[in-house]
Design a protein around this motif. Structure first.
Motif, PDB file in Angstrom:
ATOM      1  N   ASN A  96      -1.997  -4.514  -5.264  1.00 56.48           N
ATOM      2  CA  ASN A  96      -1.922  -3.350  -4.378  1.00 56.48           C
ATOM      3  C   ASN A  96      -2.967  -2.284  -4.672  1.00 56.48           C
ATOM      4  O   ASN A  96      -2.692  -1.089  -4.585  1.00 56.48           O
ATOM      5  N   LEU A  97      -4.179  -2.702  -4.988  1.00 58.35           N
ATOM      6  CA  LEU A  97      -5.258  -1.716  -5.061  1.00 58.35           C
ATOM      7  C   LEU A  97      -5.533  -1.229  -3.649  1.00 58.35           C
ATOM      8  O   LEU A  97      -5.228  -1.915  -2.674  1.00 58.35           O
ATOM      9  N   PHE A  98      -6.116  -0.031  -3.539  1.00 59.59           N
ATOM     10  CA  PHE A  98      -6.445   0.499  -2.217  1.00 59.59           C
ATOM     11  C   PHE A  98      -7.795  -0.093  -1.808  1.00 59.59           C
ATOM     12  O   PHE A  98      -8.825   0.262  -2.384  1.00 59.59           O
ATOM     13  N   LEU A 127     -11.118   1.972  -1.104  1.00 59.40           N
ATOM     14  CA  LEU A 127     -11.668   2.877  -2.115  1.00 59.40           C
ATOM     15  C   LEU A 127     -12.277   2.063  -3.254  1.00 59.40           C
ATOM     16  O   LEU A 127     -11.777   0.989  -3.589  1.00 59.40           O
ATOM     17  N   GLN A 165       0.029  12.821   1.910  1.00 56.73           N
ATOM     18  CA  GLN A 165      -1.104  12.274   1.153  1.00 56.73           C
ATOM     19  C   GLN A 165      -1.221  10.774   1.343  1.00 56.73           C
ATOM     20  O   GLN A 165      -2.329  10.237   1.458  1.00 56.73           O
ATOM     21  N   ARG A 181      -5.218   2.393 -13.209  1.00 56.79           N
ATOM     22  CA  ARG A 181      -4.791   3.363 -12.190  1.00 56.79           C
ATOM     23  C   ARG A 181      -3.436   3.965 -12.553  1.00 56.79           C
ATOM     24  O   ARG A 181      -3.219   5.170 -12.425  1.00 56.79           O
ATOM     25  N   ALA A 182      -2.514   3.113 -13.022  1.00 57.28           N
ATOM     26  CA  ALA A 182      -1.198   3.622 -13.409  1.00 57.28           C
ATOM     27  C   ALA A 182      -1.304   4.507 -14.643  1.00 57.28           C
ATOM     28  O   ALA A 182      -0.662   5.558 -14.723  1.00 57.28           O
ATOM     29  N   GLN A 184       5.856  10.638 -11.478  1.00 54.10           N
ATOM     30  CA  GLN A 184       4.730  10.943 -12.367  1.00 54.10           C
ATOM     31  C   GLN A 184       5.005  10.471 -13.790  1.00 54.10           C
ATOM     32  O   GLN A 184       4.089  10.303 -14.582  1.00 54.10           O
ATOM     33  N   LEU A 230      -7.740   8.786  -7.660  1.00 53.12           N
ATOM     34  CA  LEU A 230      -7.102   9.413  -6.492  1.00 53.12           C
ATOM     35  C   LEU A 230      -5.824  10.199  -6.826  1.00 53.12           C
ATOM     36  O   LEU A 230      -5.705  11.369  -6.500  1.00 53.12           O
ATOM     37  N   ALA A 231      -4.884   9.531  -7.490  1.00 54.20           N
ATOM     38  CA  ALA A 231      -3.605  10.197  -7.743  1.00 54.20           C
ATOM     39  C   ALA A 231      -3.725  11.394  -8.692  1.00 54.20           C
ATOM     40  O   ALA A 231      -3.166  12.453  -8.412  1.00 54.20           O
ATOM     41  N   PHE A 243       2.216  -4.042  -9.810  1.00 52.70           N
ATOM     42  CA  PHE A 243       2.858  -4.965  -8.882  1.00 52.70           C
ATOM     43  C   PHE A 243       2.297  -6.374  -9.008  1.00 52.70           C
ATOM     44  O   PHE A 243       1.165  -6.580  -9.444  1.00 52.70           O
ATOM     45  N   LEU A 303      -5.092  14.195  -6.496  1.00 51.87           N
ATOM     46  CA  LEU A 303      -4.195  14.730  -5.465  1.00 51.87           C
ATOM     47  C   LEU A 303      -2.931  15.325  -6.056  1.00 51.87           C
ATOM     48  O   LEU A 303      -2.459  16.371  -5.625  1.00 51.87           O
ATOM     49  N   VAL A 304      -2.342  14.629  -7.029  1.00 55.59           N
ATOM     50  CA  VAL A 304      -1.025  15.026  -7.508  1.00 55.59           C
ATOM     51  C   VAL A 304      -1.130  15.999  -8.676  1.00 55.59           C
ATOM     52  O   VAL A 304      -0.426  16.993  -8.731  1.00 55.59           O
ATOM     53  N   LEU A 354       2.620   6.218  -7.272  1.00 60.45           N
ATOM     54  CA  LEU A 354       1.665   7.113  -7.931  1.00 60.45           C
ATOM     55  C   LEU A 354       1.991   8.577  -7.630  1.00 60.45           C
ATOM     56  O   LEU A 354       1.179   9.465  -7.872  1.00 60.45           O
ATOM     57  N   GLN A 376       0.839  -1.201   0.000  1.00 62.02           N
ATOM     58  CA  GLN A 376       0.000   0.000   0.000  1.00 62.02           C
ATOM     59  C   GLN A 376       0.875   1.253   0.000  1.00 62.02           C
ATOM     60  O   GLN A 376       0.577   2.236  -0.673  1.00 62.02           O
ATOM     61  N   MET A 415       3.788   2.002 -12.243  1.00 66.16           N
ATOM     62  CA  MET A 415       4.258   0.680 -11.818  1.00 66.16           C
ATOM     63  C   MET A 415       3.074  -0.223 -11.505  1.00 66.16           C
ATOM     64  O   MET A 415       2.102   0.206 -10.894  1.00 66.16           O
ATOM     65  N   MET A 471      -2.170   8.394 -14.549  1.00 67.04           N
ATOM     66  CA  MET A 471      -1.163   9.425 -14.281  1.00 67.04           C
ATOM     67  C   MET A 471      -0.388   9.794 -15.545  1.00 67.04           C
ATOM     68  O   MET A 471       0.588  10.535 -15.478  1.00 67.04           O
ATOM     69  N   LEU A 475       2.263  10.154  -4.795  1.00 62.56           N
ATOM     70  CA  LEU A 475       1.666  10.812  -3.633  1.00 62.56           C
ATOM     71  C   LEU A 475       2.769  11.235  -2.655  1.00 62.56           C
ATOM     72  O   LEU A 475       3.773  10.540  -2.522  1.00 62.56           O
TER      73      LEU A 475
END
Lengths: 217, 265
Positions: free
Chosen positions: B111-113, B116, A129, B173-174, B101, B124-125, B107, B128-129, A123, A116, B105, B177, A125
């Motif tokens: 490694n999903l959150f 969410l 964050q 998700r990757a 950025q 998310l990224a 894995f 936020l980013v 990503l 995690q 990557m 970005m 963060l």
């Protein structure tokens, strides 16, 4: 001689129980804030800082709360600062709770898989964050039962503040028992009141636990 | 899985700063050790934009470590590394985030959150980013999920998905970005055999559209089919490198021959 009715006893205990509640709240909120700060400092991972916080946690976990209260109450006075029982009890309980909570929460954060951290890091963060959006929300879920368990300990732990002359539930119970000569009745009521304070907390924890798990399942 | 191939419209990949055919990753004399144990013993590697590279080798040969050095998940002690013009500088958290950025990557363990929804995982990224607006972000997330064949899973939670679906969400998700390079670290190793294909098809579609890919893989058939170049790592070094035909067809070193024959046992 004045007669004490049961109502007199209960009423006076209930009034004193207010201070138990206030003292517990100070310990929860103060200890929670300081504990969170310690947790974040520890996670940001500077080795010397970690050692200092580790020592702090060990110090407060390794000595009785009673001694901490005594030392703070009489110790601060040695420096010429006028301490009230209020302040000493508030500070001691805050420090005590912060040490335990920081350690409990650290365990919860460590239970979050390393993947995690890695996924959120790759990503792009930032550390803040990662904590706020990925790690702490997941840690919160596992943190509820041990945190509430500890908070119940703190409520009961406030009884120790009676030894430095702080009039809360236990101290009031002692005083009333002395004048009524009915220790069994009085202390029975005291125990019941502690139960009335603690039980809803545990009950609420169970609801909270269920609610936090909804998203997971 | 024609749905995947057809749905690529509308979810175009980002264009890197690097020109086509110019090196997008430059690794020079990279050395990494854990304490006394040196796991990467001087790696030099240039990856051209649009190139697909498969890294193979025994476990412990340093292949995953090399991949993880490229986005700074592992810290190396000597050498230099740039991605799409961004140098890797550990001292600067800002520079690291800039670099990350540019690098996506994926894995082995997805490694999903887990807290969410699928859509939120993807959004998310960028939110936020990249401070992406929520409407634009949601549109893009839906396009990317459609691209990996999971448009209808936007509101699902990760633990309601199969492993193959989770890994495809991780790819979306990757991609959200807009990376210039994608790193795949044994992305099918945790999957049941029947789910491997759906993930590899998505990866192949990325390769066909010119995404630069570095993948550590045990899927030799896939490497042979998709990779432009195969790297065989052995004891912390690039032991042999070349086209898939050359590497699999005429292995030159005894170590590679042994490695390849061990796969057939």
């Amino acid at each position: 001689m004045i007669e004490f009715t049961l109502w007199d006893i209960v009423r006076n205990l209930a009034l004193a129980a207010r201070w138990t509640v206030v003292l517990s709240l100070i310990a929860f909120v103060g200890g929670g804030l300081v504990g969170l700060l310690l947790l974040v400092l520890r996670l940001s991972g500077r080795a010397p800082v970690n050692r200092v916080i580790g020592a702090y946690v060990q110090l407060f976990q390794g000595t009785p709360l009673l001694m901490q209260l005594f030392l703070l109450y009489f110790g601060i006075a040695l420096f010429g600062i006028d301490t009230s029982a209020w302040m000493a009890a508030g500070v001691a309980l805050t420090l005590y709770a912060s040490a335990y909570l920081a350690e409990i929460w650290r365990g919860c954060v460590e239970a979050i898989p390393r993947g995690q951290w890695e996924a959120s890091k790759s990503l792009a963060l930032s550390f803040g964050q990662q904590l706020r959006h990925i790690i702490l929300p997941q840690a919160l879920r596992i943190a509820v039962p041990p945190t509430v368990g500890f908070l119940v300990q703190v409520i009961k732990g406030t009884a120790l503040a009676s030894v430095i002359g702080f009039v809360e539930l236990t101290k009031a119970g002692g005083m009333i028992a002395n004048v009524t000569y009915e220790p069994l009745l009085v202390y029975g009521c005291v125990a019941l009141m502690y139960f009335v304070l603690c039980f809803p907390v545990s009950l609420y924890a169970r609801t909270l636990e269920r609610k936090l798990h909804v998203g997971h399942r | 899985m024609s749905a995947i191939a057809e749905s690529t419209v509308g979810a175009a990949l980002a264009t890197p700063h690097t020109q086509v055919g110019a090196p997008i990753i430059r690794i020079t004399a990279l050395r990494k050790s854990y304490g006394d144990n040196e796991v990467l013993k001087g790696i030099d590697l240039d990856v051209k934009r649009g190139e697909v590279i498969a890294i193979i080798g025994k476990s412990g040969s340093g292949k995953s470590t090399l991949l993880r050095c490229i986005n700074g998940l592992e810290v190396f002690q000597e050498g230099s590394l740039t991605v799409d013009g961004k140098p890797l500088l550990y001292e600067s958290a800002m520079a690291m985030r800039e670099l990350r950025q540019r690098v996506g990557m994926i894995f082995q363990s997805f490694n999903l959150f887990p807290h969410l929804s699928v859509g939120r995982n993807v959004m998310l990224a960028p939110q936020l980013v990249k401070k992406k607006g929520s409407a634009e972000n949601a549109t893009r997330a839906r396009q990317l999920l459609e691209r990996v064949g999971l448009a209808e899973k936007f509101d699902a939670m990760p633990d309601q998905l199969s492993g193959g679906q989770q890994q495809r969400v991780a790819i979306a998700r990757a991609l959200a970005m807009d990376p210039a390079v994608m790193l795949c670290d044994e992305i099918t190793s945790a999957l049941d055999p029947e789910l491997v294909g759906e993930v590899l098809r998505v990866v192949e579609s990325l390769a066909n559209e010119g995404m630069t890919l570095l993948m550590v893989t045990h899927e030799m058939n896939f490497a042979r089919k998709v990779a432009d170049r195969v790297i065989f790592m052995h004891q912390g070094r690039v032991h042999e490198m070349g086209s898939p035909e050359a590497l699999f067809g005429q292995p030159r070193t005894a170590e590679l021959k042994q490695f390849l024959s061990s796969l057939h046992d």
